[in-house]
Design a protein around this motif. Structure first.
Motif, short mmCIF file in Angstrom:
data_model
loop_
_atom_site.label_atom_id
_atom_site.label_comp_id
_atom_site.label_asym_id
_atom_site.label_seq_id
_atom_site.Cartn_x
_atom_site.Cartn_y
_atom_site.Cartn_z
N PRO A 387 0.82 -1.22 0.00
CA PRO A 387 0.00 0.00 0.00
C PRO A 387 0.85 1.26 0.00
CG PRO A 387 0.06 -0.96 2.20
CD PRO A 387 0.74 -1.94 1.29
N GLU A 389 0.73 4.90 1.50
CA GLU A 389 0.05 5.71 2.50
C GLU A 389 0.43 7.17 2.30
OE1 GLU A 389 0.36 4.29 6.51
OE2 GLU A 389 0.51 2.21 5.87
N TYR A 391 0.13 11.02 3.85
CA TYR A 391 -0.07 11.70 5.12
C TYR A 391 -0.33 13.19 4.89
CZ TYR A 391 1.82 7.56 7.47
OH TYR A 391 2.03 6.28 7.93
N ASP A 418 -3.39 0.38 -4.42
CA ASP A 418 -3.72 0.39 -2.99
C ASP A 418 -3.17 1.65 -2.34
OD1 ASP A 418 -4.46 -0.20 -0.43
OD2 ASP A 418 -3.17 -1.97 -0.21
N VAL A 419 -3.98 2.70 -2.32
CA VAL A 419 -3.58 3.98 -1.74
C VAL A 419 -4.46 4.27 -0.54
CG1 VAL A 419 -3.22 6.44 -2.16
CG2 VAL A 419 -2.88 4.80 -4.01
N LYS A 420 -3.82 4.59 0.58
CA LYS A 420 -4.55 4.86 1.82
C LYS A 420 -4.22 6.26 2.31
CE LYS A 420 -4.16 -0.02 3.21
NZ LYS A 420 -5.56 -0.36 2.86
N ARG A 422 -3.82 8.98 5.46
CA ARG A 422 -3.54 9.13 6.89
C ARG A 422 -3.73 10.61 7.21
NH1 ARG A 422 -4.50 4.57 6.78
NH2 ARG A 422 -3.07 2.80 6.98
N ASN A 438 6.23 8.09 9.84
CA ASN A 438 5.32 7.90 8.71
C ASN A 438 5.81 6.75 7.82
OD1 ASN A 438 7.41 10.03 8.30
ND2 ASN A 438 6.77 9.84 6.17
N LYS A 439 4.87 6.15 7.12
CA LYS A 439 5.19 5.01 6.26
C LYS A 439 4.91 5.30 4.80
CE LYS A 439 4.17 1.75 10.00
NZ LYS A 439 3.32 0.60 10.44
N GLY A 440 4.99 6.56 4.44
CA GLY A 440 4.74 6.91 3.06
C GLY A 440 4.89 8.40 2.82
#
Length: 543
Positions: A387, A389, A391, A418-420, A422, A438-440
């Protein structure tokens, strides 16, 4: 520096003309000129209100947020200020600063001034404030602003887990009650500009003793003092400081900051007459604001920029080709037209258009929308799995709108399905990004602290910056620019910018244009492109 502002305005030459849609040209004005006829200076006295987003801190050294800086602009006088007409540096709490080598600076402060609690403001008040901000374990957001001063490294050891070997900056010497001698680590010709940032304001003893208490009830040396204390997410009220001894004489008796969760809500409140000033009218409301407020609506060149930051230590983003592919997959012009009504300008450089030495097109093809080339480069670099992510903060509805556009473009143009999101409050997002949790990719905003390419370079790419990127040649070129003057300095900074654009840890997105509107209850409204928004002391109330 800002250093990183979450909304983040600070912005030495007059601002360049800005290309706006034809419908807006007639309303554009210079960096800070009050408009006529509803903006003529009035008499002292009265109360006016200002729309504000919730600040993170009100202790100057703890914040780089433009929301906070707007309030601090009334509460504190740092040593210097920036002229709202052209951005040149002028004395404020200081009388002068002198140097023979750009390394050792002698700063002379005004005598006879006091804090709002009656405590005398001295050179020690400045030294104490600077030392507190520079001391690494304190964790104050403005810490890196003091990295130019000798002794900073001892307060901020590079080795993880190491303890500082000093509590104060060795480069600060209190010569007498009104004189501070500052020794820098290396020549830095723009040091006086740095002195205009609120983190360099003096602090009384109470701030050092109990910073958490001081944060909600700050005691400054500026033309206004706090009335009561900061009521979080509701209001901040200021009143004129009768014993103020500086050069900024307050016109209004009181200023009420009303805190809103979004600029859209604040704009609605301005229309309803429930607030007098909105310094950041949403770009999508520009046509409506012009129609409703006429000459009480202004658009000004801005040094504020938005970027998409990339965590380069994450293996998925370690290859610069991936970062460039993401950049070329983003339709900047389409997003600024759809979301910002064409007011914001697609970025082609790391720095804002109004900055001396700005080069249109410095980013080249990397910042041009080219989905086919983006996909080809993405595939050549191996793409990535898992994914994505994104932010960003919840302080403005447009942030989610443009993040949604970017998400859709990355799906369509690069095949990242798969884009989410935060999304969180600025006060929560800032420490998360600062600590690298952060993870993205993330929204990174920069509001200039002073009009120089160096401010962007040092502020965005400082050691340990949010992207995790570093480059020795880049650092060397910035240092070369710091030691030089005029055109030589700009040339070195431009070469450093080229390296940052080559590696692209921050993808330039667009250059803001500041839009403000105000009610017919007030006059002498000065909102400039170089400092923290509205000049609170100058506003008059039409009673």
């Amino acid at each position: 520096m800002s250093t990183v502002h979450m909304n983040t305005a600070r912005s030495t030459v007059p601002a360049a003309p800005v290309a706006l849609t034809l419908a807006l040209v007639a309303t554009a004005c210079g960096p800070a000129e009050p408009t006529k006829p509803n903006n003529a200076p009035g008499k002292p006295g009265g109360t006016y209100s200002v729309a504000l987003t919730e600040p993170d801190h009100l202790l100057p050294g703890r914040t780089t947020s433009s929301y906070s800086l707007q309030v601090l602009q009334g509460l504190f006088d740092p040593p210097a200020s920036l002229d709202p007409k052209d951005g040149t540096v002028k004395p404020l709490a200081a009388l002068s600063w002198t140097t023979e080598d750009n390394v050792v600076w002698t700063v002379k402060f005004r005598s006879g001034t006091t804090f709002h609690n009656g405590e005398k403001v001295t050179a020690t008040s400045f030294a104490d404030a600077w030392n507190a901000a520079a001391y690494g374990p304190n964790g104050w957001d403005s810490n890196y602003y003091f990295a130019q001063i000798k002794g900073y490294d001892a307060l901020n050891p590079a080795k993880e887990g190491a303890d500082p070997t000093a509590r104060t900056l060795s480069g600060l010497e209190v010569v007498d009650e009104t004189t501070l001698r500052v020794t820098l680590k290396a020549p830095f010709g723009q040091f006086p500009m740095l002195l205009s940032f609120p983190a360099f304001a003096p602090l009384p003893k109470a701030a050092i003793a109990k910073p958490d208490v001081f944060d909600i009830a700050p005691i400054g040396n500026g033309p206004y003092r706090l009335d009561g204390q900061w009521e979080r997410n509701q209001k901040i009220e200021l009143k004129k400081f009768a014993a103020y001894g500086g050069p900024r004489k307050a016109m209004a008796d009181r200023i009420d900051f009303k805190i809103y969760t979004s600029r859209e809500t604040a704009f609605t409140e301005l229309q309803a007459g429930n607030v007098d000033v909105l310094t950041t009218v949403p770009a999508a409301n520009s046509m409506q604001a012009k129609r409703l407020f006429g000459e009480r609506f202004s658009i000004r060149p801005s040094g504020t920029m938005d970027y998409l930051g990339l965590p380069v230590e994450d293996p998925r983003f370690a290859d610069p080709r991936i970062r460039k592919a993401i950049s070329m997959a983003i339709d900047r012009k389409g997003i600024t037209q759809a979301i910002y009504n064409g007011v914001y300008k697609p970025a082609t450089s790391v720095v804002g258009d109004m900055i001396p030495g700005h080069r249109p097109g410095a980013c080249g093809k990397t910042c041009a929308y080219d989905p086919a080339a983006a996909k080809k480069l993405f595939d050549e670099a191996g793409g990535f799995d898992g994914p994505l992510e994104l932010y960003f903060s919840n302080s403005d509805a447009t942030y989610e709108q443009w993040m949604t556009s970017i998400a859709n473009q990355l799906k369509d143009n690069l095949g990242i399905q798969d884009v989410k999101f935060r999304k969180m409050a600025p006060a929560d997002l800032s420490p998360l990004l600062n600590e690298g949790r952060n993870k993205g990719p993330f929204r990174q905003n920069w509001v200039i602290d002073y009009p120089s390419i160096q401010n962007y370079l040092d502020g965005l790419y400082y050691p340990g910056n949010r992207s995790g990127w570093s480059d020795k040649e880049f650092d060397s070129l910035v240092a070369k620019g710091n030691a030089a003057k005029g055109g030589e300095a700009i040339a070195a900074y431009q070469k450093a910018e080229d390296i940052a654009l080559r590696d692209l840890p921050y993808i330039p997105l667009w250059n803001w244009q500041d839009q403000s509107a105000w009610s017919d209850r007030i006059g002498n409204v000065v909102i400039d492109s170089y400092a923290a928004g509205l000049h609170l002391d100058r506003v008059t109330v039409n009673r």
